[in-house]
Design a protein around this motif. Structure first.
Motif: not given
Length: 464
Positions: A103-124
């Protein structure tokens, strides 16, 4: 057998089309449901305001506007030196350190004020939204005087990042139940469509099967069987057209039978006369008293037979001339009348001829006009006692050709232009019929009317 095959192909084609489009609709429905499901998750995570000014850090961290649904929120502050500082305690949480680092890596790369993300964590799947908040001047001053945050270098322009997390529900029973219900609905819909397709195919093919039977009767020349089909759709219109064709064919067939019977009768008379006279001459007998008189009768019957055959052949040609006029040219109708009168000069010697002819030029067929004049004049000579009158006039629209003879009145004047309807002195009943048929080609008409001292024949021809 062919009709059954067509019926089966219609049902199969319709069914395949229904299944194909139903499968597409089903897949689109699932995709739409998933899109709606994910959209609902993201909307739950997102704040109503994507960019706000933070005036109180403590209230912001406490999550005063936190959604009451099961959402986990964490806050990071990003300093002017591009350093991320976690503003939460490492307590009981399903968010692991590995997830936080991502998440911290995504924060550093994010340029927009708000952005959606999805992450696969152990088949969930883990859904999260990163929202950027700017720090106001007042909050920056408060941090500068607060020992608790004195180690964090923030100023106006520094940012807070709130991250809202939501796990995808592990129990997908509701989703499966929904998909099962959709499948059942589509299967029921497909079944109903098959029933509708079957009914429509039967509704469409049943009258076609009946029409096939009727057309088969027509092809077998069974023309007396009428087509009985009362429908107001296109099939009904087709049935009416076929019924009209059947009536025309029946009429044509009856006309041909009548013509064949009448022709055989007309040919039989002169042939019998010629044959009987020849047999008598062979035995040395002369029915008319001498050889020359008997041969003259044979010659007259031969001429009559020749003319009859000519008229019959010409009448047959008229069946092919109704739809078109061939070899049209400019001809002088007056010259045609004079030529025909000259050819009948011998028959006209004992009759008084009165002519009133104007020069009338018509765009037509020379031979057909000549046949009209010949047949009318032949009829006048046969019935006239002493006088024949012929007049030829025209106006801006029509041409008028009139014949008069001082013979007896016609009893059934409406029948004289019908085929094989002969008068008292008639020979074949073909001549006036041919006249009427030729005039019909030129949109012309012929009338006959009785007057006090004779009969008038009036011809009207439309100018082209």
């Amino acid at each position: 057998m062919k009709t059954k095959s067509l019926n089966f192909r219609l049902i199969i084609s319709f069914g395949v089309s229904i299944c194909f489009f139903s499968a597409i609709i089903f897949m689109l429905s699932i995709k739409a449901f998933n899109s709606y499901y994910y959209e609902d998750i993201y909307r739950t995570l997102e704040e109503n305001e994507t960019i706000i000014r933070i005036t109180d850090i403590d209230d912001f961290i406490k999550g005063k506007n936190r959604d009451i649904r099961k959402i986990e929120e964490k806050v990071w502050v990003k300093t002017n030196e591009n350093v991320l500082i976690r503003k939460f305690k490492d307590g009981r949480s399903n968010i692991t350190e590995q997830i936080l680092l991502k998440v911290e890596d995504d924060i550093k790369k994010q340029e927009k004020d708000s952005k959606r993300y999805v992450m696969d964590v152990e088949d969930r799947q883990l859904f999260y939204v990163i929202t950027k908040y700017k720090i106001s001047r007042n909050d920056s001053k408060k941090k500068a005087t607060d020992k608790k945050y004195s180690s964090i270098k923030t100023s106006e322009g520094s940012c807070y990042y709130k991250v809202s997390f939501k796990w995808k529900v592990e129990d997908d029973t509701l989703e499966k139940r929904l998909f099962i219900q959709i499948c059942i609905s589509f299967l029921l819909g497909i079944g109903m469509m098959f029933l509708v397709a079957f009914y429509l195919s039967r509704y469409l093919t049943r009258p076609l099967v009946e029409l096939e039977s009727y057309v088969g009767n027509i092809s077998n020349r069974e023309l007396n069987v009428p087509i009985k089909m009362s429908r107001d759709d296109e099939i009904g219109f087709l049935a009416n057209s076929i019924e009209k064709m059947r009536k025309e064919l029946l009429k044509y067939d009856e006309d041909q039978k009548f013509k064949l019977h009448a022709v055989s009768h007309e040919l039989k008379t002169p042939i019998m006369v010629i044959k009987s006279y020849l047999d008598a001459i062979k035995r040395g007998l002369y029915p008319k008293g001498n050889l020359d008189a008997s041969l003259e009768v044979i010659d007259e019957e031969c001429n009559r037979l020749e003319k009859l055959v000519y008229n019959l052949l010409y009448m047959q040609r008229l069946d092919y001339l109704d739809s078109e006029i061939k070899n049209r040219e400019k001809v002088n109708l007056k010259e045609i009348v004079q030529e025909v009168i000259k050819s009948y000069s011998l028959q006209l010697k004992q009759l008084d001829m009165q002519l009133n002819l104007d020069d009338v030029v018509i765009y037509s067929n020379y031979n057909q006009l000549k046949v009209i004049v010949e047949n009318i004049l032949d009829n006048q000579i046969r019935y006239a006692k002493t006088l024949i009158k012929i007049s030829l006039k025209e106006d801006s629209e029509k041409i008028y050709l009139n014949f008069f003879n001082d013979g007896e009145s016609i009893e059934k004047i409406e029948d004289i232009f019908k085929l094989f309807k002969k008068g008292k002195k008639g020979q074949s009943g073909i001549g006036l019929y041919i006249v009427k048929r030729i005039l019909k080609i030129y949109d012309g008409k012929i009338y006959a009317r009785n007057v006090e001292n004779g009969v008038w024949f009036e011809i009207e021809i439309e100018k082209c």
